[in-house]
Design a protein around this motif. Structure first.
Motif, PDB file in Angstrom:
ATOM      1  N   UNK A  15       1.034  -1.149   0.502  1.00 45.60           N
ATOM      2  CA  UNK A  15      -0.388   0.110  -0.097  1.00 45.60           C
ATOM      3  C   UNK A  15       1.323   1.278   0.274  1.00 45.60           C
ATOM      4  N   UNK A  16       0.592   2.382  -1.157  1.00 49.56           N
ATOM      5  CA  UNK A  16       1.553   3.060  -0.766  1.00 49.56           C
ATOM      6  C   UNK A  16       1.026   4.511   0.195  1.00 49.56           C
ATOM      7  N   UNK A  34      14.844   7.690   2.977  1.00 51.84           N
ATOM      8  CA  UNK A  34      15.273   8.397   2.768  1.00 51.84           C
ATOM      9  C   UNK A  34      16.372   7.907   2.918  1.00 51.84           C
ATOM     10  N   UNK A  35      17.205   6.709   3.772  1.00 50.39           N
ATOM     11  CA  UNK A  35      18.301   6.466   3.447  1.00 50.39           C
ATOM     12  C   UNK A  35      18.954   5.608   2.134  1.00 50.39           C
ATOM     13  N   UNK A  36      17.558   4.736   0.971  1.00 49.79           N
ATOM     14  CA  UNK A  36      18.240   4.342   0.071  1.00 49.79           C
ATOM     15  C   UNK A  36      18.690   5.503  -0.420  1.00 49.79           C
ATOM     16  N   UNK A  37      17.875   6.340  -0.447  1.00 53.59           N
ATOM     17  CA  UNK A  37      18.173   7.928  -1.115  1.00 53.59           C
ATOM     18  C   UNK A  37      19.600   9.382  -0.950  1.00 53.59           C
ATOM     19  N   UNK A  96       2.657  11.940   6.060  1.00 55.22           N
ATOM     20  CA  UNK A  96       1.857  11.052   5.289  1.00 55.22           C
ATOM     21  C   UNK A  96       1.026  10.593   5.895  1.00 55.22           C
ATOM     22  N   UNK A  97       0.045   9.522   4.855  1.00 55.36           N
ATOM     23  CA  UNK A  97      -1.279   9.012   5.693  1.00 55.36           C
ATOM     24  C   UNK A  97      -1.579   7.729   4.311  1.00 55.36           C
ATOM     25  N   UNK A  98      -1.892   6.650   5.195  1.00 59.30           N
ATOM     26  CA  UNK A  98      -2.264   5.618   4.741  1.00 59.30           C
ATOM     27  C   UNK A  98      -3.618   6.049   3.279  1.00 59.30           C
ATOM     28  N   UNK A  99      -3.687   5.536   1.929  1.00 59.98           N
ATOM     29  CA  UNK A  99      -4.077   5.775   0.741  1.00 59.98           C
ATOM     30  C   UNK A  99      -6.161   5.557   1.385  1.00 59.98           C
ATOM     31  N   UNK A 139       2.093  12.383  -4.424  1.00 61.36           N
ATOM     32  CA  UNK A 139       2.672  10.414  -4.522  1.00 61.36           C
ATOM     33  C   UNK A 139       4.342  10.845  -4.508  1.00 61.36           C
ATOM     34  N   UNK A 140       4.810  10.158  -4.199  1.00 61.80           N
ATOM     35  CA  UNK A 140       6.769   9.496  -4.098  1.00 61.80           C
ATOM     36  C   UNK A 140       6.774   9.245  -5.438  1.00 61.80           C
ATOM     37  N   UNK A 141       8.471   9.592  -6.236  1.00 57.16           N
ATOM     38  CA  UNK A 141       8.370   8.962  -7.303  1.00 57.16           C
ATOM     39  C   UNK A 141       8.596   7.798  -7.464  1.00 57.16           C
ATOM     40  N   UNK A 142       9.117   7.131  -7.097  1.00 55.94           N
ATOM     41  CA  UNK A 142       9.782   6.176  -7.444  1.00 55.94           C
ATOM     42  C   UNK A 142       9.114   5.052  -6.806  1.00 55.94           C
ATOM     43  N   UNK A 143       7.840   4.929  -5.960  1.00 60.06           N
ATOM     44  CA  UNK A 143       7.198   4.127  -4.835  1.00 60.06           C
ATOM     45  C   UNK A 143       8.433   3.432  -3.818  1.00 60.06           C
ATOM     46  N   UNK A 144       8.650   4.252  -3.325  1.00 58.21           N
ATOM     47  CA  UNK A 144       9.687   3.796  -2.202  1.00 58.21           C
ATOM     48  C   UNK A 144       8.649   3.946  -1.179  1.00 58.21           C
ATOM     49  N   UNK A 145       8.094   5.001  -0.939  1.00 61.40           N
ATOM     50  CA  UNK A 145       6.938   4.965   0.226  1.00 61.40           C
ATOM     51  C   UNK A 145       5.618   3.474   0.629  1.00 61.40           C
ATOM     52  N   UNK A 146       6.194   2.367   0.703  1.00 56.04           N
ATOM     53  CA  UNK A 146       5.277   1.119   0.659  1.00 56.04           C
ATOM     54  C   UNK A 146       5.421   0.661   1.404  1.00 56.04           C
ATOM     55  N   UNK A 147       4.072   0.301   1.892  1.00 67.25           N
ATOM     56  CA  UNK A 147       3.935  -0.344   3.646  1.00 67.25           C
ATOM     57  C   UNK A 147       3.556  -2.108   3.053  1.00 67.25           C
ATOM     58  N   UNK A 148       3.726  -3.077   3.618  1.00 70.66           N
ATOM     59  CA  UNK A 148       3.157  -4.533   3.367  1.00 70.66           C
ATOM     60  C   UNK A 148       1.643  -4.516   4.287  1.00 70.66           C
TER      61      UNK A 148
END
Length: 299
Positions: free
Chosen positions: A158-159, A205-208, A237-240, A255-264
């Motif tokens: 989920x984004x 954020x650590x990824x970038x 940030x909020x759940x969709x 939206x975050x441009x590269x789908x990094x803010x995703x939660x299972x």
């Protein structure tokens, strides 16, 4: 010919992909390919055209699709004969899962019209206790859980939606990079009450190669969007589903441009119960609902 072979063929035909069909059916891609090959051998014809780019139905496959769908419906009806008319399936979740759950429940009821399905709101700890004790059959959570006697099934990702004031320097764009957000304070509840969101954002954020700037924690009697409105250079940030239900006035949703803010998004069940027919139907329906609400399905 076996029911499972038709089920796997139907999944590949509907998904247009062996990998997505394998996820949907809870088996490996090689296993689903092997079973469909056996079906093709028995029928003496090719059902699917395979390539590196796409999987398409052959004319024979197109003719088999409605037959396979009808057979799966008959299978579900046959399985429901063995269920007690008052058989119960209880789902425990937070209110943020209500929309996805209700859509999934309506789909399951089509195949199990005699199944008594309940949706019960509980906090995280009570959800785990309810499943472990047998009071609930499935708990919906974000993230995972490692607890003896329980199993976790991932339904999809989920984004998280980025929310700013309409006066924020980044307001008005449809998507942003995390590096663009780095100079601005992020407003969240304390880490102790939202450890999953904190972890996902920090890892992204650590990824970038950046570090998130945390602003003051949101008090328990405040909402994130209220504090964003009163602190225009901040963001949250909020759940969709929460974002969809939030009034838009004075706010900007990105939206975050590269789908990094995703939660299972996962389901927790008692060990050994995940193969119950009504539960597997519910798993697939939940995956479809998550994908339809802007996430990506995993099963």
């Amino acid at each position: 010919m076996e029911f499972r072979q038709l089920r796997y063929f139907l999944a590949v035909g509907e998904e247009g992909s062996f990998s997505r069909a394998a996820q949907r059916c809870f088996i490996s891609q090689s296993a689903i390919s092997h079973q469909i090959a056996k079906l093709e051998h028995e029928l003496g014809t090719t059902l699917l055209e395979r390539s590196t780019r796409a999987t398409r139905l052959t004319p024979a496959g197109e003719r088999l699709m409605p037959i396979a769908a009808e057979m799966m419906g008959l299978e579900a009806r046959a399985l429901s004969v063995g269920l007690d008319p008052r058989n119960r399936l209880r789902i425990s979740a937070s209110m943020s899962f209500a929309t996805q759950s209700l859509e999934a429940i309506s789909l399951v009821r089509e195949d199990f019209p005699q199944l008594d399905i309940e949706f019960v709101i509980k906090d995280f700890t009570d959800r785990m206790t309810a499943v472990a004790s047998g009071d609930a059959d499935l708990a919906l959570i974000r993230g995972g859980v490692d607890r003896p006697g329980l199993e976790t099934v991932e339904f999809g990702l989920e984004d998280l939606v980025i929310v700013t004031s309409s006066k924020h320097p980044l307001a008005g764009v449809s998507s942003v990079d995390l590096s663009e957000l780095a100079p601005y304070p992020l407003l969240l509840p304390p880490r102790s009450s939202q450890i999953l969101i904190h972890t996902v954002v920090e890892d992204a954020f650590r990824q970038v190669g950046q570090r998130v700037m945390l602003g003051p924690s949101i008090p328990s009697d405040h909402t994130a969007t209220l504090d964003v409105l009163t602190t225009p250079r901040s963001w949250t940030v909020l759940y969709a589903d929460t974002a969809d239900a939030t009034p838009r006035r004075g706010l900007s949703f990105l939206r975050e441009a590269h789908d990094r803010l995703r939660i299972p998004v996962c389901g927790v069940v008692r060990s050994g119960t995940a193969t119950r027919p009504e539960l597997t139907h519910l798993f697939r329906a939940l995956a479809q609902s998550i994908a339809g609400s802007g996430g990506s399905a995993e099963i």
